[in-house]
Design a protein around this motif. Sequence first.
Motif, mmCIF file in Angstrom:
data_model
loop_
_atom_site.group_PDB
_atom_site.id
_atom_site.type_symbol
_atom_site.label_atom_id
_atom_site.label_comp_id
_atom_site.label_asym_id
_atom_site.label_seq_id
_atom_site.Cartn_x
_atom_site.Cartn_y
_atom_site.Cartn_z
ATOM 1 N N ARG A 131 3.328 0.208 -5.594
ATOM 2 C CA ARG A 131 2.600 0.712 -4.430
ATOM 3 C C ARG A 131 1.193 1.061 -4.888
ATOM 4 N NH1 ARG A 131 7.476 3.005 -4.527
ATOM 5 N NH2 ARG A 131 8.955 2.370 -2.900
ATOM 6 N N ILE A 132 0.222 0.501 -4.209
ATOM 7 C CA ILE A 132 -1.182 0.714 -4.578
ATOM 8 C C ILE A 132 -1.760 1.800 -3.688
ATOM 9 C CG2 ILE A 132 -3.446 -0.360 -4.765
ATOM 10 C CD1 ILE A 132 -1.949 -3.063 -5.068
ATOM 11 N N ASP A 133 -2.339 2.808 -4.302
ATOM 12 C CA ASP A 133 -2.936 3.916 -3.556
ATOM 13 C C ASP A 133 -4.063 3.391 -2.672
ATOM 14 O OD1 ASP A 133 -4.474 6.254 -2.791
ATOM 15 O OD2 ASP A 133 -3.415 7.330 -4.384
ATOM 16 N N TRP A 134 -4.017 3.742 -1.403
ATOM 17 C CA TRP A 134 -5.022 3.283 -0.435
ATOM 18 C C TRP A 134 -6.435 3.677 -0.862
ATOM 19 C CZ3 TRP A 134 -4.487 0.090 3.621
ATOM 20 C CH2 TRP A 134 -5.500 0.059 4.581
ATOM 21 N N LEU A 161 -9.161 -3.019 -6.073
ATOM 22 C CA LEU A 161 -7.961 -3.841 -5.955
ATOM 23 C C LEU A 161 -7.908 -4.970 -6.984
ATOM 24 C CD1 LEU A 161 -5.343 -4.317 -4.457
ATOM 25 C CD2 LEU A 161 -6.615 -5.601 -2.726
ATOM 26 N N LYS A 175 -8.535 1.114 -2.898
ATOM 27 C CA LYS A 175 -8.742 -0.176 -2.256
ATOM 28 C C LYS A 175 -9.939 -0.929 -2.832
ATOM 29 C CE LYS A 175 -9.041 -1.942 2.484
ATOM 30 N NZ LYS A 175 -7.687 -2.426 2.754
ATOM 31 N N TRP A 192 0.827 -1.203 0.000
ATOM 32 C CA TRP A 192 0.000 0.000 0.000
ATOM 33 C C TRP A 192 0.862 1.254 0.000
ATOM 34 C CZ3 TRP A 192 -4.682 -0.911 -1.364
ATOM 35 C CH2 TRP A 192 -5.355 -2.047 -0.937
ATOM 36 N N ASP A 193 0.416 2.253 -0.729
ATOM 37 C CA ASP A 193 1.075 3.558 -0.737
ATOM 38 C C ASP A 193 0.310 4.454 0.232
ATOM 39 O OD1 ASP A 193 2.573 5.744 -1.271
ATOM 40 O OD2 ASP A 193 1.807 6.098 -3.287
ATOM 41 N N ASN A 194 0.564 4.253 1.525
ATOM 42 C CA ASN A 194 -0.151 5.006 2.549
ATOM 43 C C ASN A 194 0.769 5.212 3.746
ATOM 44 O OD1 ASN A 194 -1.872 6.121 4.408
ATOM 45 N ND2 ASN A 194 -3.532 4.671 4.069
ATOM 46 N N ALA A 229 2.146 -0.691 6.975
ATOM 47 C CA ALA A 229 2.502 -0.640 5.554
ATOM 48 C C ALA A 229 3.927 -0.127 5.395
ATOM 49 C CB ALA A 229 1.521 0.246 4.796
ATOM 50 N N ILE A 254 -4.014 -7.828 -0.589
ATOM 51 C CA ILE A 254 -3.246 -7.656 -1.828
ATOM 52 C C ILE A 254 -2.798 -9.019 -2.349
ATOM 53 C CG2 ILE A 254 -1.118 -6.748 -2.823
ATOM 54 C CD1 ILE A 254 -1.340 -4.392 -0.905
#
Length: 200
Positions: free
Chosen positions: A97-100, A106, A103, A70-72, A78, A134
């Motif tokens: 990195r996945i932007d929160w 996903l 979500k 996560w990108d948070n 995280a 994830i």
Amino acid sequence: MSTPFSRPRPPIVATFVPEKDWPVDAHYTLDLAKKNLLADGVLLDNQDAIAALHSELLRKGASRIGYIGWDNAAVLSAQEREMAANEQTPAPAFVRRIDWRDKNYLGHIAETIADEIKSTSTPPDALLCGDGEIGVAVRKALISSGLDAIRVASPDDYPESRALAITVYRQDFEKLAEQTFNCLLAQNQPGWEASVDRKS
């Protein structure tokens, strides 16, 4: 019975596959969830979890390990898990990195990641994911894209982990509860203070 602030007996890291489970030692630690809050907790030792999962992937023959998390910056776990992954693999084969805020998308994002991996000339042979959600989404997307040979590992054991053959850090919730109770007992003693301060 654990003494206050000592590590309980190790839980298990296991890859759930039809043939066999592969146990690896793992640990918990006490830390403070947010600096200046009057509460403490018994939380997962993220560094140990990532290191154990990384070692398990290496043991199974992986040599090009990537990381997806996560990108948070507001979620301490995280941050800790990504930092631990960077220590294990300073030059990862793949990083996303996945932007929160995404979500709820996903599944779609995981499909996009699988397509990107499929188009690379040197794809990773294993992916270490920052959490179980994830891990499940990525594993499903890899299977759908014909990339089921790429191993997936995650610190969290989700209900679908076994069926998807995801390597997980299986957490011992009985020991977590025992350690929490011991910590509460310790707080009633004169001069108590937290042994680890988890910086915010």
